[in-house]
Write a protein that holds these residues in place. Structure first.
Motif, PDB file in Angstrom:
ATOM      1  N   LEU A 192      -2.122 -10.080  -5.268  1.00  0.00           N
ATOM      2  CA  LEU A 192      -2.635 -10.196  -3.899  1.00  0.00           C
ATOM      3  C   LEU A 192      -1.535 -10.606  -2.925  1.00  0.00           C
ATOM      4  O   LEU A 192      -1.505 -10.152  -1.782  1.00  0.00           O
ATOM      5  CB  LEU A 192      -3.788 -11.197  -3.857  1.00  0.00           C
TER       6      LEU A 192
ATOM      7  N   TYR B 291     -10.305  -8.083   2.780  1.00  0.00           N
ATOM      8  CA  TYR B 291     -10.418  -7.673   1.383  1.00  0.00           C
ATOM      9  C   TYR B 291     -11.848  -7.807   0.909  1.00  0.00           C
ATOM     10  O   TYR B 291     -12.375  -6.957   0.197  1.00  0.00           O
ATOM     11  CB  TYR B 291      -9.514  -8.528   0.485  1.00  0.00           C
TER      12      TYR B 291
ATOM     13  N   LEU C   6      -6.536  -3.675  -3.344  1.00  0.00           N
ATOM     14  CA  LEU C   6      -6.650  -5.128  -3.270  1.00  0.00           C
ATOM     15  C   LEU C   6      -8.087  -5.629  -3.415  1.00  0.00           C
ATOM     16  O   LEU C   6      -8.317  -6.683  -4.015  1.00  0.00           O
ATOM     17  CB  LEU C   6      -6.049  -5.625  -1.950  1.00  0.00           C
TER      18      LEU C   6
END
Length: 205
Positions: A144, A202, A159
């Motif tokens: 990440l 995300y 991600l």
């Protein structure tokens, strides 16, 4: 190519067909980097389908990457092989060896692209399968962190699943600690997750 792999994981049959077309062309024209990525995609297809060819496809990825001196893709292949696992205790040492080698290869790599991110994620999955939650979380965190350097929106398709995998690992880790009666450990996991939760973009994926 890696976006096609994500499409395969999302059951996009068109992505499968496109990846295989590109793979055939890459082999014909000796596009080694594309061929390696396509072999990764083929391994994902075999994994999704519970295909018996999974092991041989991963071996092909490792062999190709070794010949090409593509260290990160070797690590990815090793991590995938370790992630398969085996109910036979005799294979535990080999699995641990694959994970250890993959982690060391990545630690000594200066790459920061999608290959590195996918390899770190595969290591996280393999380590989580072995119950090594702290080490698994470290791999997810590194993946990440590399994603933070990318232009917003460009690689969120990679991600977002990492966020899910990491959250799942934290929950399993906390559940294991709870079963052991380690309430302080559970509280520590919750506090760590709250402080390290990634950007909303995300999660929204």
């Amino acid at each position: 190519m890696f976006q096609l792999v994500e499409g395969i994981q999302a059951d996009d049959l068109g992505a499968r067909a496109e990846l295989r077309q590109i793979h055939a062309l890459a082999k014909l024209r000796e596009w080694h980097e594309v061929t390696r990525a396509a072999l990764f995609g083929e391994a994902v297809i075999a994994w999704v389908d519970h295909d018996s060819r999974l092991q041989s496809t991963i071996e092909a990825l490792i062999e190709k990457s070794t010949r090409d001196a593509a260290v990160v893709m070797v690590a990815l292949g090793l991590a995938l092989r370790a992630g398969i696992g085996s109910p036979d205790p005799a294979h535990a040492a080999a699995t641990d060896g694959d994970i250890a080698k993959a982690v060391v290869l990545l630690e000594n790599s200066n790459e920061s692209g999608l290959e590195q991110i996918n390899a770190l994620t595969a290591c996280g999955i393999a380590l989580g399968n072995r119950g090594l939650w702290e080490l698994a979380d470290e791999q997810y965190s590194k993946a990440l962190a590399l994603g933070q350097t990318a232009e917003p929106g460009t690689i969120d398709f990679v991600l977002a699943p990492i966020v899910f995998n990491r959250a799942e690992a934290h929950v399993t880790w906390a559940s294991t600690l709870r079963q052991m009666g380690d309430t302080e450990g559970v509280a520590a996991r919750w506090a760590a997750w709250q402080s390290e939760w990634p950007p909303t973009r995300y999660v929204a994926m």
